[in-house]
Write a protein that holds these residues in place. Structure first.
Motif, PDB file in Angstrom:
ATOM      1  N   ASN A   1       8.528  55.647  12.077  1.00  0.00           N
ATOM      2  CA  ASN A   1       7.520  55.064  12.951  1.00  0.00           C
ATOM      3  C   ASN A   1       8.150  54.563  14.254  1.00  0.00           C
ATOM      4  OD1 ASN A   1       4.705  54.396  13.324  1.00  0.00           O
ATOM      5  ND2 ASN A   1       5.254  52.248  13.033  1.00  0.00           N
ATOM      6  N   ASP A   2       8.343  53.244  14.422  1.00  0.00           N
ATOM      7  CA  ASP A   2       8.875  52.699  15.667  1.00  0.00           C
ATOM      8  C   ASP A   2      10.320  52.251  15.555  1.00  0.00           C
ATOM      9  OD1 ASP A   2       8.535  50.527  14.011  1.00  0.00           O
ATOM     10  OD2 ASP A   2       7.450  49.292  15.483  1.00  0.00           O
ATOM     11  N   CYS A   3      11.019  52.698  14.496  1.00  0.00           N
ATOM     12  CA  CYS A   3      12.410  52.288  14.324  1.00  0.00           C
ATOM     13  C   CYS A   3      13.228  53.405  13.688  1.00  0.00           C
ATOM     14  CB  CYS A   3      12.503  51.014  13.478  1.00  0.00           C
ATOM     15  SG  CYS A   3      11.952  51.207  11.771  1.00  0.00           S
ATOM     16  N   VAL A   4      14.541  53.215  13.669  1.00  0.00           N
ATOM     17  CA  VAL A   4      15.465  54.153  13.024  1.00  0.00           C
ATOM     18  C   VAL A   4      16.265  53.379  11.986  1.00  0.00           C
ATOM     19  CG1 VAL A   4      17.348  55.801  13.335  1.00  0.00           C
ATOM     20  CG2 VAL A   4      15.617  55.543  15.120  1.00  0.00           C
ATOM     21  N   LEU A   5      16.399  53.947  10.793  1.00  0.00           N
ATOM     22  CA  LEU A   5      17.087  53.312   9.677  1.00  0.00           C
ATOM     23  C   LEU A   5      18.358  54.075   9.325  1.00  0.00           C
ATOM     24  CD1 LEU A   5      13.960  52.985   7.327  1.00  0.00           C
ATOM     25  CD2 LEU A   5      14.702  51.372   9.100  1.00  0.00           C
ATOM     26  N   ARG A   6      19.321  53.347   8.786  1.00  0.00           N
ATOM     27  CA  ARG A   6      20.543  53.965   8.258  1.00  0.00           C
ATOM     28  C   ARG A   6      20.716  53.541   6.807  1.00  0.00           C
ATOM     29  NH1 ARG A   6      25.675  52.544   7.020  1.00  0.00           N
ATOM     30  NH2 ARG A   6      27.321  54.131   7.273  1.00  0.00           N
TER      31      ARG A   6
ATOM     32  N   VAL B   1      19.323  48.827   3.419  1.00  0.00           N
ATOM     33  CA  VAL B   1      18.986  49.670   4.561  1.00  0.00           C
ATOM     34  C   VAL B   1      19.245  48.895   5.847  1.00  0.00           C
ATOM     35  CG1 VAL B   1      17.143  50.935   5.722  1.00  0.00           C
ATOM     36  CG2 VAL B   1      17.262  50.918   3.219  1.00  0.00           C
ATOM     37  N   GLU B   2      19.866  49.579   6.797  1.00  0.00           N
ATOM     38  CA  GLU B   2      20.183  48.985   8.094  1.00  0.00           C
ATOM     39  C   GLU B   2      19.212  49.500   9.145  1.00  0.00           C
ATOM     40  OE1 GLU B   2      24.044  48.818  11.139  1.00  0.00           O
ATOM     41  OE2 GLU B   2      24.076  50.075   9.343  1.00  0.00           O
ATOM     42  N   VAL B   3      18.630  48.616   9.926  1.00  0.00           N
ATOM     43  CA  VAL B   3      17.775  48.997  11.044  1.00  0.00           C
ATOM     44  C   VAL B   3      18.658  49.064  12.292  1.00  0.00           C
ATOM     45  CG1 VAL B   3      15.758  48.420  12.446  1.00  0.00           C
ATOM     46  CG2 VAL B   3      15.786  47.863  10.000  1.00  0.00           C
ATOM     47  N   ILE B   4      18.783  50.274  12.880  1.00  0.00           N
ATOM     48  CA  ILE B   4      19.709  50.435  13.999  1.00  0.00           C
ATOM     49  C   ILE B   4      19.015  50.581  15.346  1.00  0.00           C
ATOM     50  CG2 ILE B   4      21.490  51.438  12.509  1.00  0.00           C
ATOM     51  CD1 ILE B   4      20.743  54.192  13.755  1.00  0.00           C
TER      52      ILE B   4
ATOM     53  N   THR C   1       6.518  50.987   4.615  1.00  0.00           N
ATOM     54  CA  THR C   1       5.118  50.603   4.794  1.00  0.00           C
ATOM     55  C   THR C   1       4.511  51.229   6.040  1.00  0.00           C
ATOM     56  OG1 THR C   1       5.812  48.596   5.945  1.00  0.00           O
ATOM     57  CG2 THR C   1       5.413  48.429   3.580  1.00  0.00           C
ATOM     58  N   THR C   2       5.294  52.000   6.766  1.00  0.00           N
ATOM     59  CA  THR C   2       4.825  52.753   7.924  1.00  0.00           C
ATOM     60  C   THR C   2       5.285  54.199   7.774  1.00  0.00           C
ATOM     61  OG1 THR C   2       6.792  52.078   9.169  1.00  0.00           O
ATOM     62  CG2 THR C   2       4.784  50.772   9.497  1.00  0.00           C
ATOM     63  N   PRO C   3       4.650  55.153   8.459  1.00  0.00           N
ATOM     64  CA  PRO C   3       4.989  56.564   8.251  1.00  0.00           C
ATOM     65  C   PRO C   3       6.428  56.892   8.642  1.00  0.00           C
ATOM     66  CG  PRO C   3       2.882  56.347   9.378  1.00  0.00           C
ATOM     67  CD  PRO C   3       3.502  54.986   9.377  1.00  0.00           C
ATOM     68  N   ALA C   4       7.113  57.587   7.753  1.00  0.00           N
ATOM     69  CA  ALA C   4       8.455  58.092   8.037  1.00  0.00           C
ATOM     70  C   ALA C   4       8.333  59.526   8.541  1.00  0.00           C
ATOM     71  CB  ALA C   4       9.327  58.043   6.790  1.00  0.00           C
ATOM     72  N   ALA C   5       9.070  59.847   9.605  1.00  0.00           N
ATOM     73  CA  ALA C   5       8.905  61.143  10.256  1.00  0.00           C
ATOM     74  C   ALA C   5       9.958  62.169   9.872  1.00  0.00           C
ATOM     75  CB  ALA C   5       8.888  60.979  11.773  1.00  0.00           C
ATOM     76  N   ASN C   6      11.251  61.768   9.828  1.00  0.00           N
ATOM     77  CA  ASN C   6      12.282  62.780   9.668  1.00  0.00           C
ATOM     78  C   ASN C   6      13.582  62.114   9.232  1.00  0.00           C
ATOM     79  OD1 ASN C   6      13.534  65.323   9.768  1.00  0.00           O
ATOM     80  ND2 ASN C   6      12.513  65.870  11.675  1.00  0.00           N
ATOM     81  N   VAL C   7      14.575  62.942   8.888  1.00  0.00           N
ATOM     82  CA  VAL C   7      15.861  62.458   8.399  1.00  0.00           C
ATOM     83  C   VAL C   7      16.993  63.323   8.930  1.00  0.00           C
ATOM     84  CG1 VAL C   7      14.915  61.493   6.269  1.00  0.00           C
ATOM     85  CG2 VAL C   7      15.724  63.850   6.289  1.00  0.00           C
ATOM     86  N   ALA C   8      18.204  62.788   8.865  1.00  0.00           N
ATOM     87  CA  ALA C   8      19.409  63.555   9.195  1.00  0.00           C
ATOM     88  C   ALA C   8      20.574  62.994   8.409  1.00  0.00           C
ATOM     89  CB  ALA C   8      19.715  63.490  10.692  1.00  0.00           C
ATOM     90  N   PHE C   9      21.405  63.887   7.866  1.00  0.00           N
ATOM     91  CA  PHE C   9      22.663  63.452   7.280  1.00  0.00           C
ATOM     92  C   PHE C   9      23.671  63.211   8.405  1.00  0.00           C
ATOM     93  CE2 PHE C   9      20.927  66.231   3.849  1.00  0.00           C
ATOM     94  CZ  PHE C   9      20.742  65.233   2.901  1.00  0.00           C
ATOM     95  N   GLY C  10      24.495  62.193   8.245  1.00  0.00           N
ATOM     96  CA  GLY C  10      25.494  61.895   9.263  1.00  0.00           C
ATOM     97  C   GLY C  10      26.769  61.376   8.655  1.00  0.00           C
ATOM     98  N   GLU C  11      27.774  61.241   9.510  1.00  0.00           N
ATOM     99  CA  GLU C  11      29.064  60.668   9.110  1.00  0.00           C
ATOM    100  C   GLU C  11      29.686  61.448   7.955  1.00  0.00           C
ATOM    101  OE1 GLU C  11      28.712  56.366   8.616  1.00  0.00           O
ATOM    102  OE2 GLU C  11      26.858  56.443   9.799  1.00  0.00           O
ATOM    103  N   GLY C  12      29.614  62.775   8.056  1.00  0.00           N
ATOM    104  CA  GLY C  12      30.190  63.612   7.014  1.00  0.00           C
ATOM    105  C   GLY C  12      29.483  63.505   5.684  1.00  0.00           C
TER     106      GLY C  12
END
Length: 339
Positions: A325-330, A49-52, A305-316
């Motif tokens: 929570n306070d970050c975005v993951l890829r 997982v990448e933290v962007i 380990t922290t609450p996840a809020a939402n998701v989106a598919f990307g890059e086709g």
């Protein structure tokens, strides 16, 4: 509407942390867990997982925009900002303010935009928590149009998330989270926390007014089923509605109960969700982001380990973006898996 009692699916969700086979550790706080072999066709073993993006008050509402080389937009409702991320430019501010232009913090707890999506014309749609409306924004000029802000003459509470149907109708949820005091807020005009459908040129239609905390929302690929996440800590769950020919619910049931996971102290509640083209449901749950079959059986988990809020598919479809929570993951996904 009758809802099924929690059964085997509730138990499976509660056991998600005790997964069968762990994937490679991604960061100290994020692990990909394979709950069934079906997860292998979605995420390759060893994926990291990448933290962007970091330093966000509350990351929400991600949407992938396939323009200008492709970029991600995501909201920060408490900060009243929508940010933009791309591989080349990193994180920049896209809209500020994103919701209410001059918020009264005694009235609004979350003055900014929450859920984001695109309409069929490629324009940005905003569930404007602070503005208490559904807005449309031109991505080039940033010009904003309020599409709908009332039901039967009364202001919405704080629109939270949306799904755009094939016919252009916008389905959205309206919990009280954006208001200071929630249901007790003197600014609350609606007697319910509703699920609505709105079509251009018409009035908002109340789809369900019985839910305490409607949150994430999505339609199945054939649009014969509606999913709504209920982020009520007393009864967290995902509901599936069977839709009639008029697009309105004919029956409903609890697809997944998250009571067990919540009782175990896992972070988060059912929140944002997306449905893949093959029907796979990807939804915030206690403990992270759960991949589910259309029948609600767990496939895999992005454990946080922290609450996840939402998701989106990307890059086709080659990546999943997670507001956590306070970050975005890829998370990289296998090419073509949705087919």
């Amino acid at each position: 509407m009758n809802a099924d009692r929690p059964g085997r699916r509730a138990v499976l969700v509660g056991l998600a942390g005790a997964a069968l086979t762990g994937f490679a550790d991604a960061t100290p706080s994020v692990v990909l867990r394979r709950l069934t072999p079906a997860f292998d066709r979605i995420v390759a073993p060893g994926t990291r997982v990448e933290v962007i993006a970091t330093g966000i008050q509350w990351a929400e509402g991600p949407v992938w925009v396939p323009l200008d080389g492709g970029y991600l937009l995501f909201s920060d409702p408490p900060a009243n900002v929508v940010r933009r991320w791309s591989r080349g430019d990193g994180v920049t501010t896209f809209l500020s303010p994103s919701g209410a232009p001059d918020p009264d913090r005694t009235v609004l707890r979350e003055p900014g935009a929450n859920g984001l999506t695109l309409d069929h014309g490629g324009r940005l749609l905003i569930a404007n928590s602070g503005g208490r409306s559904i807005d449309r924004v031109d991505l080039k000029t940033r010009a904003r149009t309020v599409l709908v802000d009332r039901y039967k003459g009364k202001r919405f509470n704080s629109p939270n998330d949306m799904h755009v149907a094939r016919d252009g109708a916008i389905w959205f949820t309206d919990p009280p989270y954006g208001l200071a005091g929630d249901d007790r807020s003197p600014a609350k005009e609606q007697s319910v926390n509703g699920v609505y459908r709105w079509r251009a040129g018409g009035e908002a239609v109340l789809v369900d007014g019985s839910l305490t905390r409607p949150n994430g929302i999505a339609l199945s690929p054939d649009e014969r089923r509606l999913y709504v996440a209920v982020s009520d800590a007393d009864d967290p769950r995902v509901i599936a509605y069977d839709l009639g020919r008029d697009g309105m619910p004919r029956a409903s049931r609890v697809l997944v109960s998250a009571k067990a996971g919540h009782a175990q102290g896992k972070p988060g509640l059912p929140d944002g969700m997306k449905v893949a083209r093959d029907g796979t449901l990807v939804c915030s749950m206690p403990g992270g982001i759960m991949f589910l079959t259309p029948e609600g059986e767990p496939i895999g988990l992005i454990e946080t380990t922290t609450p996840a809020a939402n998701v989106a598919f990307g890059e086709g479809g080659a990546a999943l973006y997670v507001t956590n929570n306070d970050c975005v993951l890829r998370v990289a996904l296998r090419p073509g898996w949705q087919r």
